[in-house]
Scaffold this active site. Structure first.
Site, PDB file in Angstrom:
ATOM      1  CB  THR B  74      38.135  30.905  44.852  1.00  0.00           C
ATOM      2  OG1 THR B  74      39.506  31.010  44.130  1.00  0.00           O
ATOM      3  CG2 THR B  74      38.450  30.196  46.156  1.00  0.00           C
ATOM      4  CG  ASN B 162      46.876  27.603  37.740  1.00  0.00           C
ATOM      5  OD1 ASN B 162      46.934  26.450  38.056  1.00  0.00           O
ATOM      6  ND2 ASN B 162      47.256  28.625  38.725  1.00  0.00           N
ATOM      7  CD  GLN B 199      44.464  30.206  34.104  1.00  0.00           C
ATOM      8  OE1 GLN B 199      44.560  30.780  32.764  1.00  0.00           O
ATOM      9  NE2 GLN B 199      44.276  30.935  34.799  1.00  0.00           N
ATOM     10  CB  SER B 219      35.841  32.871  37.104  1.00  0.00           C
ATOM     11  OG  SER B 219      37.245  33.159  36.778  1.00  0.00           O
ATOM     12  CB  ALA B 220      33.484  36.880  34.451  1.00  0.00           C
ATOM     13  CG  HIS B 221      39.260  37.568  37.255  1.00  0.00           C
ATOM     14  ND1 HIS B 221      40.332  37.518  37.453  1.00  0.00           N
ATOM     15  CD2 HIS B 221      38.544  36.177  38.107  1.00  0.00           C
ATOM     16  CE1 HIS B 221      40.850  36.636  38.083  1.00  0.00           C
ATOM     17  NE2 HIS B 221      39.801  35.945  38.447  1.00  0.00           N
ATOM     18  CB  THR B 257      21.911  39.912  46.487  1.00  0.00           C
ATOM     19  OG1 THR B 257      20.750  40.265  47.662  1.00  0.00           O
ATOM     20  CG2 THR B 257      21.456  40.822  45.255  1.00  0.00           C
ATOM     21  CB  CYS B 345      61.672  34.469  46.956  1.00  0.00           C
ATOM     22  SG  CYS B 345      63.225  33.548  47.332  1.00  0.00           S
TER      23      CYS B 345
END
Lengths: 132, 406
Positions: B74, B162, B199, B219-221, B257, B345
């Protein structure tokens, strides 16, 4: 947007969702109320049978069918419990807040489902009165 | 009796691989230094970061200094769009020029919202074209090139969607953009090509030069690494200003950092992903085919969303007529199964999936859509269990909606 967060449902909502009361249809209903719109994603149909008891018209039988989310199914189930055995006037007084309260509350974004249930009941009674 | 748990939402996040976690642990309380500190403690942390940076750079075919670490995809996507806008609009030679961005309509909300936010904040300086995909969920290359203007500065097209897993023609678009880029003179605005490959990394080659990319997000996750760390690959020469200030880290592109433990995990995850890519693609594609055959056989009316061919190995997205997505997700969750839905929903905005609508699906089809995304820890037994529970849950919900005619 894909599901990012599940609405937090109370135990009562989950109970009515997993074990809905009065689910089904009535063969020769006295009134049918159908509400909802595909854009929001919830569609509800209520079937009622009306009997005269002690000079008053009461909802003797009520069944529901719903294409919708957990809240929609739970509120449909709950409103049939609330309306069964009531007079038509009493039934028309049932509000979305009555439904939500009986379910120990609904997440704010799901309150519109309880409104739908109240509307469906109103439609069913209106349909009955028109047919009379 | 132990409850059966089957996770089928790998596109949402993945478990951290044991080997990744092992590599990360020393960086929390043993080699805990700040990678920017001059002393020994910082040096140790810095070396760990540099090793990861090299692994990641190599996996993308770029230089270490072309890797900018962020807090995730993001942030990387925000940086790509907003950073390029800021960088270019600050240059005197581009003063008074309106900057045009081309973004696909099926991008992740962080890309779409970044673009919309730029339009809202700078209405006199930013124009955005949102490209629609075809019915298969693919943005056709010609759609991209037809939208290019002399003042187009960025094309952003995700590699794998995704929600429906469709593979976008990144390489073809990259090739088509090359001559257009070459024609731009120093006085003209530059044209950059960015892809959100979050993805895609587990399954596809992400070499920037092979794909013709100037920027890439991942990204890593999503690749069995930790949450909270990602990267934006930025080729040398790309004009980009920081969005986050304060310290000048990452060659002044992103201050803050460094998340050393996260970066070490990220590097390890990338190394493993590259090593295991071929075997994962083979195994997971076979599992996807198996599950899709079962679903189509057992559930009447099941219809696949997005191309069955140009599709990521791990993604299935089916609409099941007569049910609503959130209630199906809840029932499956009761059975220990994790999936997600494109239904309105379940979203915070109560709007149906923009991807489902963009490929031409109506609201009913969007509302009844379920996304199943597979990963490397699934077994055949898991899939058999899911197929069985899915059939039972769909039938249960269809009994509740049988009289609703749409």
């Amino acid at each position: 947007m894909l599901i990012k967060k599940m609405a937090l449902y109370s135990k009562k909502v989950m109970d009515h969702f997993l074990s809905p009361r009065n689910m089904g249809k009535i063969e020769n209903p006295d009134g049918v109320g159908e509400v909802g719109n595909p854009v929001c994603g919830d569609l509800m149909k209520l079937f009622i049978k009306v009997k005269k008891e002690k000079g008053k018209e009461i909802i003797s039988e009520i069944k529901f069918q719903t294409l919708g989310c957990g809240s929609a199914i739970a509120t449909s189930s709950m409103i049939t419990e609330l309306a069964k055995g009531k007079t038509l006037d009493e039934a028309l007084k049932i509000t979305r807040n009555d439904v939500a309260k009986s379910l120990d509350g609904l997440p704010p974004e799901k309150m519109h489902c309880s409104n739908l249930a109240a509307d469906a009941l109103g439609e069913a009674i209106r349909d009955y009165k028109n047919k009379k | 009796m132990k409850k059966t748990l089957v996770y089928l939402d790998y596109a949402a996040t993945t478990p951290v691989d044991k080997r990744v976690l092992k590599k990360m642990l020393p960086l929390f309380s043993v080699n805990f230094g700040n990678a920017s500190s001059l002393h020994h403690f910082g040096e140790v942390a810095k070396e760990a970061v540099n090793n990861s940076r090299k692994t990641i750079a190599d996996s993308l075919g770029i230089l270490p200094e072309e890797v900018v670490f962020t807090s995730g995809a993001t942030e990387s996507n925000n940086l790509a769009l907003k950073g390029i806008f800021k960088g270019l609009s600050a240059l005197p030679k581009y003063k008074n020029k309106k900057l045009h961005f081309i973004v696909s309509a099926i991008e992740h909300p962080c890309v779409l919202d970044s673009a919309k936010n730029l339009m809202a904040d700078f209405p006199n300086m930013v124009e955005v074209t949102f490209l629609l995909p075809n019915k298969e969920g693919i943005v056709e290359p010609k759609t991209v090139t037809d939208a290019i203007r002399p003042n187009t500065v960025l094309v952003s097209l995700m590699y794998v969607n995704n929600e429906i897993g469709t593979i976008q023609p990144i390489k073809e678009v990259g090739q088509l953009l090359l001559p257009i880029k070459k024609k731009r003179r120093p006085t003209d605005l530059p044209l950059y090509f960015h892809s959100d490959a979050t993805q895609a990394f587990s399954y596809f080659d992400c070499n920037l030069d092979n794909l013709g990319l100037d920027l890439l997000t991942f990204s890593a996750h999503k690749i069995y690494g930790p949450k909270g760390v990602g990267a934006l690959a930025v080729k040398k020469g790309v004009i980009i200003a920081p969005v986050q200030h304060g310290g000048g880290h990452e060659w002044k592109k992103r201050s803050g950092t460094l998340n050393v433990s996260g970066i070490v995990g990220f590097g390890e995850a990338v190394g493993l992903a590259k090593k295991e890519r071929k075997s994962n693609v083979k195994k997971i594609t076979a599992q996807r085919k198996y599950l899709s055959q079962k679903i189509e056989k057992e559930i009447e009316g099941a219809v696949l969303n997005g191309s069955p061919v140009d599709r990521s190995p791990n993604n299935l997205n089916y609409s099941f007529p007569g049910i609503e997505g959130e209630s199906l997700v809840l029932l499956l969750s009761q059975a220990g199964i994790g999936v997600s839905t494109g239904s309105a929903c379940s979203s915070e905005t109560l709007k149906a999936s923009h991807v489902q609508l963009a490929i031409g699906n109506d609201h009913l089809r969007a509302h009844s859509s379920i996304r199943f995304t597979l990963g490397k820890y699934l077994t055949k037994k898991d899939l058999d269990y899911v197929a069985k529970e899915l059939k039972s849950a769909v039938n249960r919900l269809r009994a509740i909606s049988r009289e609703i005619k749409v």
